[in-house]
Design an enzyme around this catalytic site. Sequence first.
Site, mmCIF file in Angstrom:
data_model
loop_
_atom_site.group_PDB
_atom_site.id
_atom_site.type_symbol
_atom_site.label_atom_id
_atom_site.label_comp_id
_atom_site.label_asym_id
_atom_site.label_seq_id
_atom_site.Cartn_x
_atom_site.Cartn_y
_atom_site.Cartn_z
ATOM 1 N N SER A 1 -0.590 -1.830 4.359
ATOM 2 C CA SER A 1 0.813 -1.447 4.190
ATOM 3 C C SER A 1 1.716 -1.894 5.331
ATOM 4 O O SER A 1 2.929 -1.920 5.173
ATOM 5 C CB SER A 1 0.933 0.064 4.009
ATOM 6 O OG SER A 1 0.621 0.733 5.208
ATOM 7 N N LYS B 1 3.684 3.984 9.888
ATOM 8 C CA LYS B 1 4.793 3.407 9.108
ATOM 9 C C LYS B 1 5.974 3.141 10.040
ATOM 10 O O LYS B 1 5.979 3.530 11.202
ATOM 11 C CB LYS B 1 5.259 4.365 7.996
ATOM 12 C CG LYS B 1 4.194 4.746 6.987
ATOM 13 C CD LYS B 1 3.764 3.601 6.124
ATOM 14 C CE LYS B 1 2.708 4.082 5.119
ATOM 15 N NZ LYS B 1 1.726 3.102 4.814
#
Length: 183
Positions: free
Chosen positions: A46, A87
Amino acid sequence: MDFYRSEDNNKLRQIVNWIVDIVVVIALAWFLVYAYGTQIVIAGHSMLPLLASDDVVLMDRLAYDFGNPDRFDVVVFQREDQKMNVKRVIGLPGETVQIKNDEILIDGEKLKEPSGPGRISLAGLAEKPVKLGSDEYFLLGDNRDSSEDSRFANIGNVSRGQIQGKVWFRMMPFIKMELIRSK
């Protein structure tokens, strides 16, 4: 009298000084490892192209003790299921985030990313405007089409209390060792 200048007293003083030095060095080493050396192993893709699966990064636990995450910081947060995730901060407290026509809008304005990761084909929860609370952040993975992030209900807006620290260094693989900077 030479009682106070005895050789035994001098040796005892040297031993005590030596023990104090060792304790101070151990305490300093523990503090540095605790504060700046927490290892996080990246799971999944990701955060490509910045971080790949199985990369090992270091987290700075103290980065946000006297401040708050900034836009584009790469942070480590704890999910509801207690897993740690990495993230990028996109939306800040009090802002409204929306993903429309493959673009990120912050308070209705197009977000200008310094080196944008590209288009976003799935808006998820951000299809409609998402208003962030006073201690909430909107986080996205850099690989926007392959990231489980704030766009999805199982992650959602991330509270300040969930953010554990800031990623500051990739230590493995050795050939990719580098400082991690915000965009």
